[in-house]
Design a protein around this motif. Structure first.
Motif, mmCIF file in Angstrom:
data_model
loop_
_atom_site.group_PDB
_atom_site.id
_atom_site.type_symbol
_atom_site.label_atom_id
_atom_site.label_comp_id
_atom_site.label_asym_id
_atom_site.label_seq_id
_atom_site.Cartn_x
_atom_site.Cartn_y
_atom_site.Cartn_z
ATOM 1 N N GLN A 1 38.493 54.004 42.812
ATOM 2 C CA GLN A 1 39.063 54.193 41.719
ATOM 3 C C GLN A 1 39.757 52.673 41.184
ATOM 4 O OE1 GLN A 1 39.561 57.948 39.956
ATOM 5 N NE2 GLN A 1 39.350 58.541 41.755
ATOM 6 N N LEU B 1 36.945 41.764 45.507
ATOM 7 C CA LEU B 1 37.099 42.749 44.315
ATOM 8 C C LEU B 1 36.582 41.489 43.037
ATOM 9 C CD1 LEU B 1 39.877 45.279 44.230
ATOM 10 C CD2 LEU B 1 37.330 45.793 44.263
ATOM 11 N N GLY C 1 40.040 49.026 40.333
ATOM 12 C CA GLY C 1 39.793 47.464 40.460
ATOM 13 C C GLY C 1 40.328 46.327 40.969
#
Length: 539
Positions: free
Chosen positions: A103, A43, A105
């Protein structure tokens, strides 16, 4: 069949049930940590963001350990633990759902890791304080070491399972399994038939409980020494947690399963150290064990920082596990053994506040150092500092002199302050927490030739009063009659004055007895108590 000495505490059923449940939940937590650390490398693959996952998991303990410890001492501990486990399970479930639906992050991962850390922070002091309730005192040190073995056994199993789970099903699967593991702990706590200690006085108020815990810590040189040595040990040893995912991925060029294997190697070293500690205690005291652990951990970090082959890294992780378990479990055992039961969870909370503060700063320092100087250099520098500071603080004591304590406990001298009269005890319903502060006084007649000995004895008495809840303490000498002395100290209320008697250990009473033995006169030192009947006025 006789159990190995390291496993002796498992003969106690309540401890065995909770230990096995905790092993399950810790395994799930390590799987989740492995998944979170690896997910962040996808990420937001920077050393600072990867280390933020560790900071988010450690920072809540630093922020909440003290209030959590106070709550664990004044509410029903079993129910408190069930609530904390349910919180962690709920946060873990939400994390798994968001990751599965795509969903999640990088900052969402940090936030939910922080939420799980909040549950861990509330759980830790209460859980540590349950150990003395499930084993007799002679097995307490072994039980604490066995808790460390269980924690590191889960660290061996969990990261390996976590690494393979990430490779096979993604990080979200580790989050879901972690949430399920805490249901096992909730079931064990429901089945635990805890015998809560009976109290003759009302429960302490939250803020009063915190003040009493802080006061005890300030007046306990041994507990302060434990916290100082714990802080410097964890400050520099913690660099590994923030940088290991990147070291495996970038410096060694390996995949997620190797991240789990590296953590498993550390767990193997820690478990091995746990089995060796009972025999090591015959050769080294606790202070020497912590010093040796700091040097070994530092050497392992230097070796790991220079590793470019998996075999060298595995050896470094094994050594790190030995040093980490030896240092962490010895410090934890010293903290638990140095405090009485009435303040145990608070003292553990303060100890965890300090040590997790070191862990949080260390993880953040590792991320900054890796970003600024490189992963290998940051690990090597932390290793050198871990060893050097471990040697520098070795003079601070982490255990009370047991031989002296045993001798003092048998002192036949009269106590310095008589216990409250039965009539005074019966006033507890009237003279309660709203009664205003209580000034306590003891008057002594001391031979001027004993002045130096009396001052030394009163310095120890001051620590006893403060450990027992006094808000202030003074010693006065009569100017016109230097043989006359008065000792004064303040208690928050009459109820706190009554608690003062319950909080004193035999060691505390023996210290007061040594001061009383210097009194010259046919009667014991004169004790008096004064109630602040006009609490609204200053002073």
């Amino acid at each position: 069949m006789q159990l190995p000495s390291a496993l002796t505490p498992l003969r106690h059923p309540a401890f065995r049930m909770l230990w096995l449940a905790n092993l399950c939940s810790n395994t799930g937590m390590w799987m989740q940590n492995t998944g979170a650390g690896w997910l962040m490398t996808s990420l937001a693959p920077s050393p600072l963001m990867v280390s933020m996952v560790q900071v988010a998991s450690l920072l809540p303990v630093f922020l909440l350990a003290l209030p959590a410890g106070a709550l664990a001492d004044i509410v029903d501990r079993r129910r408190f633990l069930i609530f904390a486990q349910a919180w962690i399970a709920g946060a873990g479930t939400l994390l798994a759902i968001l990751a599965w639906t795509g969903q999640l992050g990088p900052w969402g991962l940090v936030a939910l890791t922080f939420a799980i850390g909040v549950g861990t922070a509330m759980n830790s002091p209460a859980w540590a304080a349950t150990t003395p309730e499930t084993v007799p005192r002679q097995d307490l040190t072994g039980a604490i070491v066995l808790n460390g073995i269980g924690f590191n056994l889960s660290r061996t199993i969990g990261p390996a399972l976590g690494g393979f789970t990430v490779a096979a099903a993604g990080a979200e699967a580790t989050f879901a399994l972690n949430a399920v593991s805490f249901l096992v702990v909730i079931l064990a706590l429901v089945l635990w038939k805890r015998e809560a200690p009976r109290a003759s006085l009302p429960k302490e108020h939250f803020l009063s409980a915190i003040r009493a815990g802080l006061g005890y810590t300030r007046a306990s040189p041994v507990l302060r020494g434990i916290m100082l040595r714990g802080f410097v040990f964890f400050l520099f040893a913690a660099v590994l947690w923030g940088l290991l995912p990147l070291l495996v991925r970038q410096q060694l060029g390996l995949g997620p399963e190797w991240f789990g294997i590296m953590l498993a190697a550390m767990g193997i070293g820690a478990v091995g150290a746990g089995f060796l500690l009972p025999s090591l205690r015959a050769r080294l005291d606790r202070s020497g064990t912590v010093t040796a652990a700091a040097v070994l951990t530092g050497a392992a970090l230097v070796l790991l920082g220079q590793a470019t082959h998996w075999a060298v890294a595995m050896l470094a992780m094994l050594l790190y596990g030995v040093g980490w378990l030896a240092g962490a479990s010895t410090l934890q055992a010293s903290a638990q053994l140095s405090v009485p039961s009435w303040v145990r969870a608070r003292a553990i909370g303060i100890y965890q506040l300090v040590t997790f503060g070191g862990l949080t700063l260390g993880a953040g320092f590792g991320g900054w150092g890796g970003e600024s100087f490189g992963i290998g250099y940051a690990m090597g520098l932390s290793g050198v500092l871990c060893a050097v500071t471990g040697l520098l603080v070795r003079r601070y004591p982490i255990e009370a002199p047991s031989a002296e304590l045993a001798g003092q406990a048998g002192d036949a001298s009269p106590p310095a302050v008589p216990r409250p009269e039965p009539a005074a005890q019966s006033l507890a319903a009237l003279l309660n927490d709203d009664s205003g502060r209580v000034l306590e006084a003891v008057r002594y007649r001391i031979d001027p030739a004993d002045r130096a000995a009396f001052l030394a004895a009163m310095a120890a008495c001051r620590q006893v009063r403060l450990r027992s809840g006094a808000q202030g303490w003074r010693l006065y000498e009569d100017v016109a009659h230097p043989e006359l002395w008065v000792e004064l100290w303040l208690m928050e209320s009459w109820t706190e004055h009554l608690r003062e008697e319950e909080r004193m250990t035999e060691w505390d009473r023996s210290i007061l007895a040594r001061a009383a033995a210097l009194h010259r006169g046919s009667a014991a030192p004169e004790a008096a108590r004064y109630l602040n009947v006009m609490p609204g006025l200053p002073g």
